[in-house]
Design a protein around this motif. Structure first.
Motif, PDB file in Angstrom:
ATOM      1  N   SER A  16       0.833  -1.211   0.000  1.00  0.00           N
ATOM      2  CA  SER A  16       0.000   0.000   0.000  1.00  0.00           C
ATOM      3  C   SER A  16       0.864   1.256   0.000  1.00  0.00           C
ATOM      4  O   SER A  16       0.551   2.231  -0.678  1.00  0.00           O
ATOM      5  N   PHE A  43      -4.003   6.461   3.321  1.00  0.00           N
ATOM      6  CA  PHE A  43      -5.254   6.367   4.086  1.00  0.00           C
ATOM      7  C   PHE A  43      -6.374   5.785   3.235  1.00  0.00           C
ATOM      8  O   PHE A  43      -7.141   4.937   3.701  1.00  0.00           O
ATOM      9  N   GLU A  44      -6.472   6.229   1.994  1.00  0.00           N
ATOM     10  CA  GLU A  44      -7.516   5.713   1.099  1.00  0.00           C
ATOM     11  C   GLU A  44      -7.381   4.211   0.877  1.00  0.00           C
ATOM     12  O   GLU A  44      -8.371   3.498   0.765  1.00  0.00           O
ATOM     13  N   THR A  46      -5.673   1.979   2.953  1.00  0.00           N
ATOM     14  CA  THR A  46      -5.606   1.143   4.158  1.00  0.00           C
ATOM     15  C   THR A  46      -6.625   1.502   5.232  1.00  0.00           C
ATOM     16  O   THR A  46      -6.863   0.714   6.132  1.00  0.00           O
ATOM     17  N   ASN A  47      -7.190   2.699   5.131  1.00  0.00           N
ATOM     18  CA  ASN A  47      -8.077   3.227   6.162  1.00  0.00           C
ATOM     19  C   ASN A  47      -7.343   3.384   7.502  1.00  0.00           C
ATOM     20  O   ASN A  47      -7.946   3.296   8.558  1.00  0.00           O
ATOM     21  N   ASN A  49      -5.119   6.073   9.509  1.00  0.00           N
ATOM     22  CA  ASN A  49      -4.731   7.474   9.524  1.00  0.00           C
ATOM     23  C   ASN A  49      -3.407   7.595  10.260  1.00  0.00           C
ATOM     24  O   ASN A  49      -3.359   7.579  11.478  1.00  0.00           O
TER      25      ASN A  49
END
Length: 99
Positions: A16, A43-44, A46-47, A49
């Motif tokens: 990722s 973030f998009e 793996t979600n 932050n």
């Protein structure tokens, strides 16, 4: 940002990160802008932050970004100097053709 910036980097997160790096170099003049883009893309995917500091730390553990920064700076200076010499040649040629 997460309070705990320590991430267990497994193969999936590494992939990722590499996907997030595609199209964005975290070196050179715009490295901080590119890092924000990398953080958003990570973030998009793996979600998770995560702070840019955490991403910097991990990227620095993979590559020597100081050397990459220096190389990028040298490349920019070489391109700038080449452009200056090309412009000087054009000015010089125009000057001599007008005489």
């Amino acid at each position: 940002m997460s309070d705990d910036d320590s991430i267990a980097w497994d193969a999936e997160l590494e992939v990722s990160l590499f996907q997030s790096l595609r199209g964005h170099k975290p070196v050179g003049f715009n490295k901080h802008f590119h890092m924000m883009c990398i953080q958003q893309r990570f973030f998009e995917l793996t979600n998770i932050n995560v702070s840019t500091a955490c991403l910097w730390n991990h990227i620095n553990s993979l590559w020597d970004t100081a050397i990459l920064d220096a190389a990028q700076g040298e490349r920019v200076m070489l391109l700038y100097n080449e452009r200056l010499f090309n412009e000087w040649d054009c000015i010089n040629e125009n000057y001599h053709t007008r005489r």
